[in-house]
Structures are given as structure tokens and as C-alpha cells.
Design a protein around this motif. Sequence first.
Motif, PDB file in Angstrom:
ATOM      1  N   VAL A 262       0.802  -1.205  -0.078  1.00  0.00           N
ATOM      2  CA  VAL A 262       0.032  -0.130  -0.116  1.00  0.00           C
ATOM      3  C   VAL A 262       0.886   1.456  -0.112  1.00  0.00           C
ATOM      4  CG1 VAL A 262      -1.749  -1.048   1.302  1.00  0.00           C
ATOM      5  CG2 VAL A 262      -0.059   0.079   2.431  1.00  0.00           C
ATOM      6  N   PRO A 263       0.293   2.378  -0.287  1.00  0.00           N
ATOM      7  CA  PRO A 263       1.246   3.691  -0.341  1.00  0.00           C
ATOM      8  C   PRO A 263       1.853   3.723   1.128  1.00  0.00           C
ATOM      9  CG  PRO A 263      -1.184   4.113  -1.077  1.00  0.00           C
ATOM     10  CD  PRO A 263      -1.252   2.892  -0.546  1.00  0.00           C
ATOM     11  N   GLY A 264       3.247   4.059   0.918  1.00  0.00           N
ATOM     12  CA  GLY A 264       4.259   4.043   2.210  1.00  0.00           C
ATOM     13  C   GLY A 264       4.863   2.917   2.332  1.00  0.00           C
ATOM     14  N   GLN A 265       4.696   1.858   1.715  1.00  0.00           N
ATOM     15  CA  GLN A 265       5.111   0.354   1.853  1.00  0.00           C
ATOM     16  C   GLN A 265       5.644  -0.135   0.646  1.00  0.00           C
ATOM     17  OE1 GLN A 265       2.574  -2.093   4.070  1.00  0.00           O
ATOM     18  NE2 GLN A 265       1.985  -0.372   5.376  1.00  0.00           N
TER      19      GLN A 265
ATOM     20  N   PRO B 219      -5.405  -0.566  -3.932  1.00  0.00           N
ATOM     21  CA  PRO B 219      -4.376  -0.475  -3.168  1.00  0.00           C
ATOM     22  C   PRO B 219      -3.179  -0.213  -3.813  1.00  0.00           C
ATOM     23  CG  PRO B 219      -5.584  -2.065  -2.084  1.00  0.00           C
ATOM     24  CD  PRO B 219      -6.240  -1.998  -3.480  1.00  0.00           C
ATOM     25  N   ALA B 220      -3.063  -0.542  -5.184  1.00  0.00           N
ATOM     26  CA  ALA B 220      -1.709  -0.711  -5.842  1.00  0.00           C
ATOM     27  C   ALA B 220      -1.732   0.827  -6.598  1.00  0.00           C
ATOM     28  CB  ALA B 220      -2.019  -1.619  -7.164  1.00  0.00           C
ATOM     29  N   PHE B 221      -2.405   1.668  -6.469  1.00  0.00           N
ATOM     30  CA  PHE B 221      -2.391   3.104  -6.827  1.00  0.00           C
ATOM     31  C   PHE B 221      -2.053   3.852  -5.750  1.00  0.00           C
ATOM     32  CE2 PHE B 221      -5.621   1.189  -9.794  1.00  0.00           C
ATOM     33  CZ  PHE B 221      -5.042   1.706 -11.297  1.00  0.00           C
ATOM     34  N   ASP B 222      -1.043   5.002  -6.242  1.00  0.00           N
ATOM     35  CA  ASP B 222      -0.737   5.936  -4.962  1.00  0.00           C
ATOM     36  C   ASP B 222      -1.824   6.997  -4.833  1.00  0.00           C
ATOM     37  OD1 ASP B 222       2.030   4.752  -4.363  1.00  0.00           O
ATOM     38  OD2 ASP B 222       2.115   5.031  -6.558  1.00  0.00           O
TER      39      ASP B 222
ATOM     40  N   LEU C  72     -12.756   4.729  -3.816  1.00  0.00           N
ATOM     41  CA  LEU C  72     -12.085   4.674  -2.564  1.00  0.00           C
ATOM     42  C   LEU C  72     -12.759   4.211  -1.277  1.00  0.00           C
ATOM     43  CD1 LEU C  72     -10.599   7.976  -3.443  1.00  0.00           C
ATOM     44  CD2 LEU C  72      -9.175   5.996  -3.014  1.00  0.00           C
ATOM     45  N   CYS C  73     -14.069   4.272  -1.187  1.00  0.00           N
ATOM     46  CA  CYS C  73     -14.578   3.682   0.110  1.00  0.00           C
ATOM     47  C   CYS C  73     -15.202   2.390  -0.036  1.00  0.00           C
ATOM     48  CB  CYS C  73     -16.047   4.903   0.481  1.00  0.00           C
ATOM     49  SG  CYS C  73     -17.339   4.541  -0.514  1.00  0.00           S
TER      50      CYS C  73
ATOM     51  N   ASP D 287      -9.749   8.077   5.349  1.00  0.00           N
ATOM     52  CA  ASP D 287      -8.700   7.470   5.822  1.00  0.00           C
ATOM     53  C   ASP D 287      -8.037   6.465   4.793  1.00  0.00           C
ATOM     54  OD1 ASP D 287      -9.554   8.472   8.156  1.00  0.00           O
ATOM     55  OD2 ASP D 287     -10.643   6.461   8.831  1.00  0.00           O
ATOM     56  N   ASN D 288      -8.274   6.658   3.639  1.00  0.00           N
ATOM     57  CA  ASN D 288      -7.770   5.626   2.629  1.00  0.00           C
ATOM     58  C   ASN D 288      -6.301   6.046   2.494  1.00  0.00           C
ATOM     59  OD1 ASN D 288      -7.049   4.157   0.122  1.00  0.00           O
ATOM     60  ND2 ASN D 288      -9.369   3.708   0.107  1.00  0.00           N
ATOM     61  N   PRO D 289      -5.155   5.341   2.599  1.00  0.00           N
ATOM     62  CA  PRO D 289      -3.967   5.466   2.173  1.00  0.00           C
ATOM     63  C   PRO D 289      -3.709   6.124   0.878  1.00  0.00           C
ATOM     64  CG  PRO D 289      -4.035   3.176   2.522  1.00  0.00           C
ATOM     65  CD  PRO D 289      -5.158   3.745   2.822  1.00  0.00           C
ATOM     66  N   VAL D 290      -4.560   5.692  -0.036  1.00  0.00           N
ATOM     67  CA  VAL D 290      -4.601   6.077  -1.497  1.00  0.00           C
ATOM     68  C   VAL D 290      -5.081   7.685  -1.692  1.00  0.00           C
ATOM     69  CG1 VAL D 290      -5.393   5.779  -3.894  1.00  0.00           C
ATOM     70  CG2 VAL D 290      -4.880   3.835  -2.493  1.00  0.00           C
TER      71      VAL D 290
END
Length: 307
Positions: A18-21, A56-59, A75-76, A131-134
Motif C-alpha cells: 500500500v502507499p508508504g510500503q 491499493p496498488a495505486f498511489d 475509495l470507500c 482514511d484511505n492511504p490512496v
Amino acid sequence: MTATVVELLRERKRQGSVPGQRRDDARLVLLVEGGSSRGAYSSGMTIAIERLGLLPAFDAVYGSSAGSLNAAWLLCGRAEKTQHAWWDPEIMGATINPRRVLRGQPVVDTGYLVNTVYTSVMPMGFREVLDNPVEFHPMATDARTGQPVDLHDQIHDQASLQAALRASTAMPFLAGDPVEIGGRSLVDAGVSEGVPIRTALAQGATHIVALRTRRADEPALAPSRGERLLLSRWFARHAPGCVEPWLHRAEIRAQEERLLESHPAAVSIRPPLGSPTVGRTERRAPVLRSVVDTGREAAMDVLEEPV
């Protein structure tokens, strides 16, 4: 080009990152085109992304006009669950009603859609979007300058998210007055960026998936004489900076096409040739249901891994 982007999507999905990882240094973004009722195509395409577990593969996800609404549902995690809104006669009838113009009211009531339908009739997961990391980047157009505006940094809570969705879909004349956010008067994103490729590239996008709502043989057209007569007074009063981009929208769309076609790692997913041409205020349930299905299948054809 397509293979490069799809391979990155699938590799990130296999990694479960996920973004950040991430293990790579790419910035992979999703662009979602709108176009009022034509957004039913990109809605179907987001359903494919949801089904395949690729979000989750998208930034980041960038949305223009109705594409911002579709992006928010993705996103939700409720893109497929809420797809029926496109052909629900009560929702569409209350949201788009050409007869309201006779009473001096908006033809397209995005306030009702975002503030009523999305809260009590068909609740959107606003918290999940926030809250979505994307990253979520709903776009709009500055009414004074005519320039694209990324509303990402203006979103802090449910109310500001709803305001951003309204601003992104504030179609000139059809949706009433501009929306005020942060001291800016804003109108529909499509006036300045139908597909937010320029903004995404300026913010470092390296890999791009664009969900399109026009067929490859369906170019954007300059405003007709009737449109000019109808909207010139509205623009002069409410959005003077938008006159030039609106008049030159065909050239702006052509530039977007060139940027997407020339990018070394970009793929556009489009309605197939022969699929219906959808007007901005289309409300017929059979047409819109078919269009959502067509968009979903078009995206599945490109993104689904072969068995």
C-alpha cells in the motif's frame, strides 16, 4: 506501454503493498474522467478495479467532474454496491431534471446528490475515503482564472469532502452557481481538465491508468453557437476566467490526448467502438445500465489476469 502499467499493478497486488510500503519508486495514479451522465462509463470501470482488488496498488486517484464521484465510491469500497444509482429513476430524476430550468433552478442538482443521496438515501463511506492511504485528488476549475484546482489539500472532514465533490461537478449553468472553497469560486473540473493528466504529471506521476468516457472515435467538440448564446452571459457573471478554456475545450482535450498517447507508461481504457454516445443529461435507465456494464467489461478486458 499497456503491459508496463498492468505489470506494475499486478506486481503491487501480489506484494500486497500500500502507499508508504512500496518496493518500487514509481508513482502510479488513476485518472477518472467524468462528463455528467457519460460518467456511467467510468463508474463501470471503477467496479472492475474494485472487483480485481487493484485500488491499493495505486498511489493516488484523480477525478474530474462525475469522475470525482466515481473515484470517491471506489475509495470507500462501494463502487459496485451503489452502481444502481445510475439507473435508479428516483435518484436520476431528482438529480437531473431539464424542466427545472423553466423555474430558474439547476438542471443538475449536485447539492441534492451529494448532501442528501450520499448521506441518507445511499450513504457514502466518507470516513473510508478520508482514511484511505490512496490519495484522493478531486479536481475543479477556478472561476476567476480558468485554471485547474486540485482540492486534495482542502479536504479534512466529511463536510469539506462533500464541498469538494460539489465543486468538481459544478457544471456551468446546468448545476447553478459556483461553489466557494477556501476563498475561491469553483466550477466543474471539466472546464479546464477533462482528464487530469497535466496535474498528475506535474505532481510526479510516472505510471498512469486513465478511465475514459469517450470512445476513440468520439472527439470533444467546440461549443456550438447555441451553447455560446446560452452560456456567455452566465460565464460573464459567474466565471469570467473560464470563458477562454471553455471556448477552446476541443484544443484542451486534444492536448490531453497527446500527453496520454505519448507517455511511456500510460494506458487509457475507453468505451469500445460502437458503444452508445451518452449525452450530459441522459436519464434513461436501460441506456445507463448498459453503459455501466460496458465500462466494467472494457476495464476487465484490460486489467484482468488471464486464467
